[in-house]
Enzyme design. Structure first.
Site, PDB file in Angstrom:
ATOM      1  N   SER A  94     -10.488   1.438   2.964  1.00  0.00           N
ATOM      2  CA  SER A  94      -9.882   0.920   4.197  1.00  0.00           C
ATOM      3  C   SER A  94      -9.141   2.030   4.930  1.00  0.00           C
ATOM      4  O   SER A  94      -8.379   2.785   4.326  1.00  0.00           O
ATOM      5  CB  SER A  94      -8.908  -0.210   3.874  1.00  0.00           C
ATOM      6  OG  SER A  94      -9.580  -1.306   3.299  1.00  0.00           O
ATOM      7  N   ARG A 105       0.803  -1.222   0.000  1.00  0.00           N
ATOM      8  CA  ARG A 105       0.000   0.000   0.000  1.00  0.00           C
ATOM      9  C   ARG A 105       0.842   1.282   0.000  1.00  0.00           C
ATOM     10  O   ARG A 105       0.436   2.309   0.558  1.00  0.00           O
ATOM     11  CB  ARG A 105      -0.970   0.018   1.183  1.00  0.00           C
ATOM     12  CG  ARG A 105      -2.003  -1.083   1.152  1.00  0.00           C
ATOM     13  CD  ARG A 105      -2.922  -0.970  -0.058  1.00  0.00           C
ATOM     14  NE  ARG A 105      -3.896  -2.049  -0.066  1.00  0.00           N
ATOM     15  CZ  ARG A 105      -3.748  -3.205  -0.710  1.00  0.00           C
ATOM     16  NH1 ARG A 105      -2.638  -3.435  -1.420  1.00  0.00           N
ATOM     17  NH2 ARG A 105      -4.682  -4.131  -0.675  1.00  0.00           N
ATOM     18  N   GLU A 111      -4.025   3.910   6.555  1.00  0.00           N
ATOM     19  CA  GLU A 111      -3.858   3.835   5.102  1.00  0.00           C
ATOM     20  C   GLU A 111      -4.352   5.119   4.465  1.00  0.00           C
ATOM     21  O   GLU A 111      -3.860   5.538   3.419  1.00  0.00           O
ATOM     22  CB  GLU A 111      -4.637   2.633   4.563  1.00  0.00           C
ATOM     23  CG  GLU A 111      -4.446   2.352   3.094  1.00  0.00           C
ATOM     24  CD  GLU A 111      -5.100   1.058   2.667  1.00  0.00           C
ATOM     25  OE1 GLU A 111      -5.823   1.075   1.653  1.00  0.00           O
ATOM     26  OE2 GLU A 111      -4.895   0.027   3.344  1.00  0.00           O
TER      27      GLU A 111
END
Length: 317
Positions: free
Chosen positions: A238, A185, A308
């Protein structure tokens, strides 16, 4: 209106700036809430959304003559902008859209503003394998490259060949997959190459499958996302990275935090790693809830969840 490079305008002095020879207008005091998937956030001091590469260069030429910070904005997913807004120029790629398929080599080159989900569908309809995971992802191709977006145990890095990026001075560079430094990520574009703007990206896919095969897998992926994630409420995707091999959602759910609410923000009752805007939330509500959840998980499990979502602007702690 043509602005002298030596002059820094302020929103109070100039209602809008039309760049000569382009179709782009640089707007002052523009609300960013409508450009984010959370539907929260204050105003940009200046906002521009060029519709072609030439106009993008013109905006950056103007920017070079100003004493302003610069923020890049795609679809506004995976992002939380403060209620105080952002100083300087917010440059959006949302209208930079174009896709080019190389049928012989299985390559697809896509402009940064194209929704990554749309590209996934386009590939599936051709029977090309490799982007089935992307359906349902709310971001753009540019955003997917920057954060190495992924789902269903796949990610951008697995099929990306290279990305063309633009420096603040308007110069272009082509960065290979290796140079982009992908990991879970994230990429180098979030680190020491953070001043680069993704212009386009080239993916290497696998042609030769039937439309029915790839469309079937793609449709199943979308159904799974819709059945497990809060598609019906504003959210950023998320909130936390997974602390491998564990899952953030499971840790949060085990603490009974589903449905926990601060102001108009709530931990989703459908998926614990989502925070939703349930009732005209402020960005500060979302921020406070993120750090409450983070604190509870650390207190009970000794694990500090890493957000995130990217937070921009000033928040109260």
């Amino acid at each position: 209106m043509i602005i002298s490079p030596a002059t820094r305008p302020t929103p109070m002095e100039t209602p809008a700036i039309a760049l000569a020879g382009t179709g782009t207008i640089i707007q002052p005091e523009t609300s960013l809430a409508e450009f984010t998937t959370y539907r929260v956030g204050g105003k940009a001091e200046w906002y521009a959304a060029p519709r072609c590469l030439e106009d993008l260069v013109a905006v950056l030429d103007w920017f070079q003559g100003q004493d302003l910070p610069l923020t890049f904005l795609g679809a506004g997913s995976n992002l939380l902008i403060s209620d105080q807004g952002l100083a300087g120029l917010v440059l959006s790629t949302r209208y930079l859209r174009q896709s080019k398929f190389d049928e012989e080599q299985g390559l697809i080159t896509v402009a940064a503003g194209e929704p990554i989900a749309k590209v996934g569908w386009q590939a599936a309809k051709r029977g090309w394998q490799g982007l089935e995971w992307a359906v349902g992802i709310p971001g753009t191709v540019g955003g997917a490259v920057v954060m190495n977006a992924g789902a269903h145990n796949q990610c951008t890095a697995e099929t990306l060949v290279e990305a063309t990026v633009m420096r603040p001075d308007g110069g272009l560079e082509v960065l290979t997959n290796e140079q982009l430094g992908f990991s879970y990520r994230t990429s180098n574009l979030q680190k020491h190459l953070g001043d680069r703007l993704v212009v386009d990206a080239t993916f290497k896919l696998t042609p030769g499958f039937t439309r029915e095969e790839i469309m079937g897998c793609t449709t199943r992926n979308l159904h799974q996302r819709k059945s497990t994630q809060p598609y019906d409420k504003p959210n950023c995707g998320s909130v936390f990275r997974n602390p491998t091999p564990l899952y953030s959602a499971r840790l949060i759910e085990e603490l009974g935090l589903k449905g926990y609410r601060i102001g108009g923000a709530e931990v989703s009752q459908r998926h614990a790693n989502f925070i939703v805007n349930i009732d005209n939330a402020k960005a500060q509500d979302v921020f406070n809830l993120i750090f409450h959840v983070q604190g509870e998980v650390e207190k009970h499990y000794g694990i500090l969840l890493e957000p995130e979502v990217k937070m921009l602007g000033e928040f109260a702690r």
